[in-house]
Motif scaffolding. Structure first.
Motif, PDB file in Angstrom:
ATOM      1  N   ILE A 239       0.823  -1.213   0.000  1.00 21.78           N
ATOM      2  CA  ILE A 239       0.000   0.000   0.000  1.00 21.78           C
ATOM      3  C   ILE A 239       0.857   1.264   0.000  1.00 21.78           C
ATOM      4  N   LEU A 240       1.528   1.582   1.063  1.00 20.56           N
ATOM      5  CA  LEU A 240       2.435   2.738   1.095  1.00 20.56           C
ATOM      6  C   LEU A 240       3.853   2.223   0.932  1.00 20.56           C
ATOM      7  N   ASN A 241       4.456   2.463  -0.213  1.00 21.45           N
ATOM      8  CA  ASN A 241       5.725   1.818  -0.561  1.00 21.45           C
ATOM      9  C   ASN A 241       6.725   2.821  -1.145  1.00 21.45           C
ATOM     10  N   PRO A 242       7.212   3.771  -0.323  1.00 20.74           N
ATOM     11  CA  PRO A 242       8.278   4.640  -0.814  1.00 20.74           C
ATOM     12  C   PRO A 242       9.556   3.833  -1.041  1.00 20.74           C
ATOM     13  N   VAL A 243      10.197   4.050  -2.181  1.00 18.65           N
ATOM     14  CA  VAL A 243      11.395   3.284  -2.560  1.00 18.65           C
ATOM     15  C   VAL A 243      12.543   4.253  -2.820  1.00 18.65           C
ATOM     16  N   LEU A 244      13.683   4.008  -2.174  1.00 15.46           N
ATOM     17  CA  LEU A 244      14.881   4.812  -2.405  1.00 15.46           C
ATOM     18  C   LEU A 244      14.589   6.301  -2.211  1.00 15.46           C
ATOM     19  N   CYS A 245      13.802   6.608  -1.196  1.00 15.22           N
ATOM     20  CA  CYS A 245      13.428   7.987  -0.906  1.00 15.22           C
ATOM     21  C   CYS A 245      14.168   8.493   0.329  1.00 15.22           C
ATOM     22  N   ASN A 246      14.262   9.810   0.444  1.00 18.05           N
ATOM     23  CA  ASN A 246      14.838  10.449   1.613  1.00 18.05           C
ATOM     24  C   ASN A 246      13.862  11.490   2.148  1.00 18.05           C
ATOM     25  N   ASN A 247      13.721  11.493   3.466  1.00 21.00           N
ATOM     26  CA  ASN A 247      12.861  12.458   4.150  1.00 21.00           C
ATOM     27  C   ASN A 247      11.387  12.190   3.837  1.00 21.00           C
ATOM     28  N   VAL A 248      10.841  11.206   4.525  1.00 21.52           N
ATOM     29  CA  VAL A 248       9.461  10.773   4.300  1.00 21.52           C
ATOM     30  C   VAL A 248       8.681  10.901   5.604  1.00 21.52           C
ATOM     31  N   THR A 249       7.523  11.561   5.551  1.00 23.69           N
ATOM     32  CA  THR A 249       6.633  11.654   6.704  1.00 23.69           C
ATOM     33  C   THR A 249       5.279  11.045   6.342  1.00 23.69           C
ATOM     34  N   ILE A 250       4.842  10.063   7.138  1.00 24.29           N
ATOM     35  CA  ILE A 250       3.532   9.435   6.965  1.00 24.29           C
ATOM     36  C   ILE A 250       2.797   9.617   8.285  1.00 24.29           C
ATOM     37  N   ASN A 251       1.759  10.444   8.284  1.00 23.47           N
ATOM     38  CA  ASN A 251       1.156  10.902   9.533  1.00 23.47           C
ATOM     39  C   ASN A 251      -0.368  10.779   9.487  1.00 23.47           C
ATOM     40  N   LYS A 252      -0.928  10.178  10.524  1.00 24.53           N
ATOM     41  CA  LYS A 252      -2.383  10.093  10.707  1.00 24.53           C
ATOM     42  C   LYS A 252      -3.086   9.507   9.482  1.00 24.53           C
ATOM     43  N   VAL A 253      -2.505   8.497   8.925  1.00 22.90           N
ATOM     44  CA  VAL A 253      -3.092   7.798   7.777  1.00 22.90           C
ATOM     45  C   VAL A 253      -3.790   6.534   8.271  1.00 22.90           C
ATOM     46  N   THR A 254      -4.954   6.249   7.722  1.00 22.43           N
ATOM     47  CA  THR A 254      -5.677   5.013   8.014  1.00 22.43           C
ATOM     48  C   THR A 254      -5.558   4.081   6.823  1.00 22.43           C
ATOM     49  N   VAL A 255      -5.105   2.861   7.082  1.00 18.81           N
ATOM     50  CA  VAL A 255      -4.916   1.874   6.019  1.00 18.81           C
ATOM     51  C   VAL A 255      -5.741   0.643   6.343  1.00 18.81           C
ATOM     52  N   GLU A 256      -6.649   0.286   5.435  1.00 21.06           N
ATOM     53  CA  GLU A 256      -7.486  -0.899   5.622  1.00 21.06           C
ATOM     54  C   GLU A 256      -7.586  -1.659   4.311  1.00 21.06           C
ATOM     55  N   SER A 257      -6.958  -2.823   4.280  1.00 18.42           N
ATOM     56  CA  SER A 257      -7.017  -3.666   3.086  1.00 18.42           C
ATOM     57  C   SER A 257      -6.569  -5.056   3.484  1.00 18.42           C
ATOM     58  N   GLU A 258      -7.443  -6.034   3.296  1.00 18.23           N
ATOM     59  CA  GLU A 258      -7.137  -7.373   3.782  1.00 18.23           C
ATOM     60  C   GLU A 258      -6.987  -8.381   2.653  1.00 18.23           C
ATOM     61  N   GLY A 259      -6.486  -7.910   1.531  1.00 22.44           N
ATOM     62  CA  GLY A 259      -6.183  -8.798   0.428  1.00 22.44           C
ATOM     63  C   GLY A 259      -4.801  -9.404   0.565  1.00 22.44           C
ATOM     64  N   PRO A 260      -4.347 -10.159  -0.438  1.00 23.07           N
ATOM     65  CA  PRO A 260      -3.033 -10.793  -0.385  1.00 23.07           C
ATOM     66  C   PRO A 260      -1.917  -9.770  -0.520  1.00 23.07           C
ATOM     67  N   ASN A 261      -0.904  -9.904   0.329  1.00 25.86           N
ATOM     68  CA  ASN A 261       0.278  -9.032   0.300  1.00 25.86           C
ATOM     69  C   ASN A 261      -0.066  -7.558   0.469  1.00 25.86           C
TER      70      ASN A 261
END
Length: 477
Positions: A239-261
């Motif tokens: 779902i949230l997949n930052p790759v090779l990033c610098n300076n990342v803020t993930i704040n007050k996020v709701t994640v709901e997903s019950e599928g595979p991977n």
């Protein structure tokens, strides 16, 4: 007078020396320094409404072109906010550009297409830790800076057992015998084989006919990323997949997903990351730190580094805070504090998983002030035997857990699985209480164990009780 002078000098040296020693031995003294390196991006006050570019709020018309036009105009003007007002907006992939904040107002929902062709052309991406050309993630950015997704709206991937999820190849996710899936020889296995042979990324072309599901949100090689406030549901996979990033803020996020991977948040080979006050209810790991799979991960060789997890809540998932398994580039300086975890479908609180196919160094993992209501399997699991085996011995060292309270600990309180020739090194548990667990611990090949006020099922454990030889594989208290 001279003696008094030397006396004060000696006292100063002793005091400052002790302070420095404490700073060196207390890992949490580094927290403020790491936090100071994580800065939220800021944006000009310009506003661009997607409706002004032709977006339709009924959820029945494709708004891809309108959203793209608004983002392009915002970027060209020097940055600002692209506003998604209340309503339902059908769209294909969204590409974020530098200095653009995609802002979803309360009542706004982006409905992402479930048609694979809409996610073409192929883009550079990572899939389960391996570089390739594949479908675009649902929200994607490449080599951009100062980007954000904010607001109180919803991002809905619309993935179900009727689309995306059957590609996993498992019946419980809608797969039907005789159908194609990612596990077919020419698909996922072919990608892994290419990586082991160092086939150039540009030649690893997948997409249509290969059944490799896209990630939901993937900023790739980006600087200064903010994801805040939104609710994300029904993802094809990670779902949230930052790759090779610098300076990342993930704040007050709701994640709901019950599928595979459907991992909740997978920072991959990222540096300086803050994940704060988020809620995860997922079909896989809630937060999983990664750095590439096997040869491809070692080739790139960039760890996940300086990650802070604060105040998060974990419900369903394979693990609350997880490191691995695609961790060949290593991970270091990971801090998790003040988190709450509780679900009969949450397997573990802390999970570190790697193997001799991965290699890499995992070090300096710190957790404190963790409240766990219920886990199914283990409170703490550290294993070097996840999935594959190979010739690249991993190293795991310096893990500290303090002030962890577990009400229902599942099958085993603490599981440590190292190699005889490469034990897990330096595990320190302080003020850890695990109740209602079937087995206190199961430890194989651990070097350097410190226990202070560790109580399992009402009985205090001491280091003297847990003496091991290299041959001992299962010690059950």
């Amino acid at each position: 007078m001279l003696k008094s002078f030397f006396k004060y000098v000696l006292l100063f040296v002793l005091v400052t020396g002790c302070a420095n020693l404490y700073a060196q031995t207390d890992p949490w003294s580094q927290l403020d320094d790491v936090l100071s390196k994580i800065k939220r991006p800021s944006f000009p006050k310009r506003i661009f409404f997607v409706k002004n570019y032709g977006a339709d709020a009924t959820g029945k018309k494709d708004c891809s072109a309108a959203i793209k036009a608004a983002i392009d105009a915002c970027h060209k003007a020097g940055g600002g906010r692209v506003i998604i007002p209340a309503g339902r907006y059908l769209t294909g992939p969204v590409y974020l550009k530098s200095n653009v904040n995609l802002h979803l107002e309360k009542g706004a929902t982006l409905l992402f297409s479930t048609k694979p062709d809409d996610y073409l052309p192929l883009v550079p991406t990572r899939w389960e830790g391996i570089e390739l050309m594949n479908y675009s993630p649902l929200i994607y950015a490449y080599n951009e800076k100062n980007i954000a997704i904010t607001g109180e709206g919803v991002l809905d991937g619309q993935a179900t057992t009727q689309n995306w999820w059957p590609w996993k190849g498992k019946k419980e996710y809608g797969f039907k015998a005789g159908s194609a899936s990612q596990v077919d020889k020419g698909n996922r296995p072919a990608l892994f084989a290419m990586a082991e042979k160092d086939v150039p990324m540009a030649e690893r072309r997948f997409g249509n006919g290969f059944y490799l599901r896209p990630q939901f949100v993937q900023p790739y090689k980006c600087n200064n990323v903010l994801i805040e406030g939104v609710r994300i549901i029904n993802s094809p996979m990670w779902i949230l997949n930052p790759v090779l990033c610098n300076n990342v803020t993930i704040n007050k996020v709701t994640v709901e997903s019950e599928g595979p991977n459907t991992d909740g948040c997978d920072p991959e080979s990222c540096k300086n990351v803050l994940i704060k006050d988020c809620y995860f209810n997922t079909g896989d790991d809630c937060i999983a730190l990664k750095s590439g799979r096997n040869r491809d991960g070692r080739r790139i060789g960039i760890p996940c580094e300086n990650v802070i997890i604060q105040g998060c809540t974990m419900a369903n998932g394979h693990g609350g805070v997880v490191i691995g398994s695609e961790i060949s580039g290593g991970a270091k300086n990971i801090f998790a504090e003040n988190c709450t975890m509780n679900s009969p479908e949450l397997d573990r609180a802390l999970r570190i998983k790697t193997s001799s196919a991965r290699g890499g160094i995992i070090e300096n993992i710190y957790m404190r002030n963790i409240k766990v209501g219920q886990v199914k399997q283990e409170a703490i699991l550290v294993t070097m035997f996840y999935e594959d085996t190979g010739n690249y011995m991993p190293l795991i060292k310096n893990i500290e857990v303090s002030n962890m309270q577990v009400e229902n600990g599942g099958n085993t309180g603490v599981v440590i699985e190292g190699y005889k020739e490469q034990p897990v090194q330096n595990l320190k548990l302080t003020n850890v209480t695990i109740n209602n667990v079937k087995k206190a611990y199961n430890i194989a090949n651990l070097k350097g164990l410190q226990l202070k006020n560790v109580v399992v099922n009402g009985t205090r454990l001491s280091t003297d009780q847990i003496k091991m030889t290299d041959e001992e594989k299962n010690l059950n208290y």
